[in-house]
Design an enzyme around this catalytic site. Sequence first.
Site, PDB file in Angstrom:
ATOM      1  N   LYS A  83     -15.463  -6.042   3.129  1.00 13.60           N
ATOM      2  CA  LYS A  83     -15.192  -4.698   2.983  1.00 13.60           C
ATOM      3  C   LYS A  83     -16.761  -4.078   3.176  1.00 13.60           C
ATOM      4  CE  LYS A  83     -13.254  -1.636  -0.587  1.00 13.60           C
ATOM      5  NZ  LYS A  83     -12.635  -1.163  -1.279  1.00 13.60           N
ATOM      6  N   ARG A 117       4.893   4.087 -12.894  1.00 16.23           N
ATOM      7  CA  ARG A 117       5.357   2.175 -13.195  1.00 16.23           C
ATOM      8  C   ARG A 117       5.639   2.040 -13.641  1.00 16.23           C
ATOM      9  NH1 ARG A 117       1.003  -0.092  -8.211  1.00 16.23           N
ATOM     10  NH2 ARG A 117       2.927  -0.423  -7.159  1.00 16.23           N
ATOM     11  N   GLU A 147      -0.532  -1.452 -14.844  1.00 13.48           N
ATOM     12  CA  GLU A 147       0.028   0.415 -15.426  1.00 13.48           C
ATOM     13  C   GLU A 147       0.708  -0.941 -16.421  1.00 13.48           C
ATOM     14  OE1 GLU A 147      -1.010   1.397 -11.774  1.00 13.48           O
ATOM     15  OE2 GLU A 147      -0.028   0.144 -12.531  1.00 13.48           O
TER      16      GLU A 147
END
Length: 642
Positions: A286, A400, A372
């Site tokens: 990254k 979600r 979640e």
Amino acid sequence: MTQRPATPLLDTLPLPADLRKLEHRDLRQVADELRAELIDTVSTTGGHLGAGLGVVELTVALHYVFNTPEDRLIWDVGHQAYPHKILTGRRERIRTLRQGGGLSGFTKRSESEYDPFGAAHSSTSISAALGFAVANKLSGAPGKGIAVIGDGAMSAGMAYEAMNNAQAAGNRLVVILNDNDMSIAPPVGALSAYLARIYSSRPFLEIREVVKLLAQKVLPHQLHSPAKRAEEYFRTLATGGSLFEELGFYYVGPIDGHNLEHLVPVLENVRDAAEGPIIVHVVTKKGKGYAPAEAAEDKYHGVQKFDVVTGTQVKPKAGPPSYQNVFAAQLIKEAQVDDKIVAITAAMPSGTGVDRFAKAFPDRTFDVGIAEQHAVTFAAGMAAQGYKPFAAIYSTFLQRAYDQVVHDVAIQNLPVRFAIDRAGLVGADGATHAGSFDVTYLATLPNMVVMAASDEAELTHMVHTMAHYDAGPSAVRYPRGEGTGAAIPEVPQLLEIGKGRIVREGKKVAILSLGTRLGEALLAADDLDARGLSTTVADMRFAKPIDHALVRKLALSHDVIITIEEGAIGGFGAHILTWCSDEGLMDGGLKIRTMRLPDVFQDHDNPALQYAEAGLDSAGIVATVLSALQHNSVGIIGGARA
């Protein structure tokens, strides 16, 4: 600002079809120019940078090897897709990223045929790619489904649900596991790259099939499975990936995602393979190729505008503390006197302020990853055991886990505390991240207490109240960004559940505000008073339970009631309207107008402009009041400027 970088080769590549005309040796230059263009773009627009830098070579290789858009390329989350946008006909508009009327910061179907599936939430790519792959297989149409999914997204159960079902796609499905953070395999090197190339090649796949067929014909039936397992485990000793093999994938990797000489041949082998589905494990870094990003702890995940040379970001002027930090500060104070308080988040510790809580109470902080559903039921289990869990989750992400909120929390009446960040409209992140629906989907549930903070002081009171409320589940919603500048109380109030407050007295018009539209309601009241329309403004505090006594009082003493909220239809206004109807309060000519977000998905823009477009500003309130007073008969008009 620095001069835009020279990109002579990239300038000749408006579409992936042009990229595929190049020789292999040219791809390194394309990647270098693409990375320079990405850095320069985000320095002027802000947005997600580190993830895009990490997939520059992968983006080039995928579009070079596969026949996009016929091969459906799906980027999980989509925040790393800026290089993809540059290569797919949107370079001329790339500096409009995340601006009103400009390009989305995520993939979007209406934006380009190269975005076959809109994504901005995690872990959906494999399911979607599987859908494309199976549909093409059934119809006999060409084209593969290619999912690019980050290792962090593999913490969500949906990814594994899709992989468990993936064999239905055969060789039409390719999953690229972009391993850019936590390493799940040995370090990348020449040997692993060589093995990946060999194992993905047609001869090796054909040999494997021959061995499998030979074993079926020669070996006794009871030895077929042991022989297959021996072959798989022998190979995965060198390459890793036994988990993926057990899920039915042919595993290739790990390979260096920045080495095009390794990456392109492997992808070509995968493209042509008869074996499938296939997962290619690509290791990337990254922030790759930009020193300030590589050195940053978060690899410049999300940035403001910045100086390309130094990496210094343009800092906004200091203002009031953000709501997430106000929440964290009060939660820490509550936890200092109550050792049953714990904090739970789903891969968003810094975004919710839970990282601050974690520094004070590391053993009482739980980041469960992008999960979640698990977060909510985990919190329910802790609540059932006598703890006081605060589940800090963005409004859009809590959607979600709605089944878990209903079945595992509300039905059992467990005192889970939901801290709902990013409520309302969120600006540049657009419709996918807007917190539009939480009041609607929570206030419909029995036993649920739903609060909305109008400023920092109110949020402080509400966190304190939740810490002491054990009778059932509770939630507080608050927006993204800075507060209003309200003084934060040293000693917070313990609010009476279901009780609002009058902040301005009037006689003719009553504005019932839920959340941070209170400031606009007060501005509207000034305007209305100047027009001779004496106006009351109430901060209702609670969407559920509603302050029935206050509503009745205002309904009986005013001609018009306006409700205003930063949420979708079916929320606070709908509850007020239903109760007033049930109580017969409208029979005497009372006019009620509900103001809420329009029944559309609003595109990204500056939040103030979004709310103005929705009619949820002072001008919209005034227009709604004047419209209501022009009607002599009882009426109900939804929306703002009706």
